[in-house]
Design a protein around this motif. Structure first.
Motif: not given
Length: 95
Positions: A37-38, A41, A45, A54, A85, A89, A91
């Motif tokens: 997930e990181e 995201a 970005r 976004l 998101i 940035g 999430a």
């Protein structure tokens, strides 16, 4: 929070002890779902065509056939979910 029109769907699989999310030309992996997930995201970005959309909602659809048989007893924990998101940035997961 993302509007309904700002949605990107990814297929989530479990391959060789790693979580993998794929949508078109984008493939992201992680040792665990948090890492995946990181990274996802970060991609939103860092890529201009994604960043301009976004905030967005990433819908992760789990491919249950990719889960090893020994892990299927936990399948209710690893089903479909959304990752929101934000423009900054950050999430947020919604299961």
């Amino acid at each position: 929070m993302a509007q309904d029109g700002d949605v990107r769907e990814f297929v989530l699989t479990f391959e060789q002890s790693r979580w993998v999310a794929t949508s078109g030309e984008i493939t992201v992996d992680g040792a665990n779902l948090t890492e995946l997930e990181e990274t996802l995201a970060e991609i939103f970005r860092s890529q201009a065509e994604l960043a301009e959309r976004l905030p967005t909602r990433v819908q992760l659809r789990f491919d249950i056939s990719s889960l090893p048989a020994w892990m299927r007893q936990y399948q209710s924990h690893y089903l479909n979910y959304s990752l929101y998101i934000a423009a900054d940035g950050s999430a947020e997961v919604r299961r």
